[in-house]
Design an enzyme around this catalytic site. Sequence first.
Site, short mmCIF file in Angstrom:
data_model
loop_
_atom_site.label_atom_id
_atom_site.label_comp_id
_atom_site.label_asym_id
_atom_site.label_seq_id
_atom_site.Cartn_x
_atom_site.Cartn_y
_atom_site.Cartn_z
N SER A 149 -2.06 -10.37 7.88
CA SER A 149 -1.52 -9.03 8.06
C SER A 149 -0.76 -9.03 9.37
CB SER A 149 -2.67 -8.01 8.12
OG SER A 149 -2.17 -6.73 8.47
N ASP A 203 0.81 -1.22 0.00
CA ASP A 203 0.00 0.00 0.00
C ASP A 203 0.84 1.27 0.00
OD1 ASP A 203 -2.39 -1.34 -0.13
OD2 ASP A 203 -2.73 -1.34 2.03
N ASP A 222 -5.44 2.70 13.06
CA ASP A 222 -4.22 3.47 12.82
C ASP A 222 -4.47 4.80 12.14
OD1 ASP A 222 -2.43 1.83 14.09
OD2 ASP A 222 -1.96 0.65 12.31
N ARG A 240 2.73 4.09 17.15
CA ARG A 240 2.25 5.16 16.25
C ARG A 240 2.67 6.55 16.69
NH1 ARG A 240 2.50 0.76 13.76
NH2 ARG A 240 0.59 -0.13 12.88
#
Length: 400
Positions: free
Chosen positions: A175, A14, A124, A95
Amino acid sequence: MPKRVVLAYSGGLDTSVAVKWMIEELGVEVVCLAVDVGQASDDWDVVRERARAAGAVEAIVVDARQEFAEEFVAPALKANAMYEGRYPLVSALSRPVIVKHLVETARYHGAQAVAHGCTGKGNDQVRFEVSTRALAPDLEVIAPVRGWGMTREDSIHYAYDHDIPIVATKEKVYSIDDNLWGRAIECGEMEDPWAVPPPGVWLLTKPTETEPRDIVIGFEHGMPVSIDGDRLGMLEVIERLNTVVGSYGWGRIDMVENRRVGIKSRETYECPAALALIMAHKDLESICLERDLDREKARIEPRYAELIYDGLWFSPLKQAFDSFIDSSQEFVTGEVRIRMSPGNATVTGRRSPHSLYDYGLATYDSEDSFRHEDSAGFVRLWGLGIETWAARQGADRMKD
């Protein structure tokens, strides 16, 4: 419209497609930033080459492992932060440190925007965007994956058509998001909450040890500082415990959690070091914290974990909680012993120079120093309210 964008770059499908897509569709220059928070499998030279091949004007890798361990993981550990009582916030904790470097890179390179590769269904996107706006409200945030309308197969074809080097296939199995605090594994057959996770998904918790052993973790002011007497930094403590604890096949989580966007999601995690450290730290607090402080801290801990999960690391409430938690850790110093055996980890001992455990008060033998004569009046007064209620109202209620 921004002229230059800094993309939080993972090197995956991505974000690699996002580089070329933003160049072609938005007419911007793209700077790719990859942040090393302890991912196990990334080859950073390959990541840089992939970013440049996709069209990035600059490809940067920042080693933030030490920073992540000491400034982000450590506060969460002191707070015993476990989302919904089970998940030690593996992905959520990484994050804010990524966003911190994303904003710093945007400032350094004169970018007007930052970008991420998150979808519209996950947590996220919230964490990247809210943290960015907390640190740099003037920066635009671009989310190409959320808006371009391409399926995974479309993205693979786009990469092939534009000569973007990828390793993805149409048959995406799992994932995986990992860092030094653990691994998150989802998708594939595990999207069925009844399905048993296949053995092949586990990496950190492959059982190889068969003989039981003890591990002694030392803490100072709530921070782990040693293992079995060896003085170590926070990063080294985590790395060693991931290896040792994981070798007993312990540290797995299988749960259905509530995402910020309102979806229930089946998630599997393996985080042997995180779970062992939180267990040990919480146990040490049991002898170091005064009762009411311990109970009030326990009430704050779930809310603290929610703030991290919901992307509110850089919030005033989180900062206020940090002040309280740091104060609570003044005397949380000592050692905890964990007994490891295949598939199991149990605390078997704790000690502290500041322990509030008083043997003379607790024992029933001849060294007992407790004033038993004080108890009769205490118990009488403690139950006085209930006694009065029973005499005046309880009897009438029983008649009904």
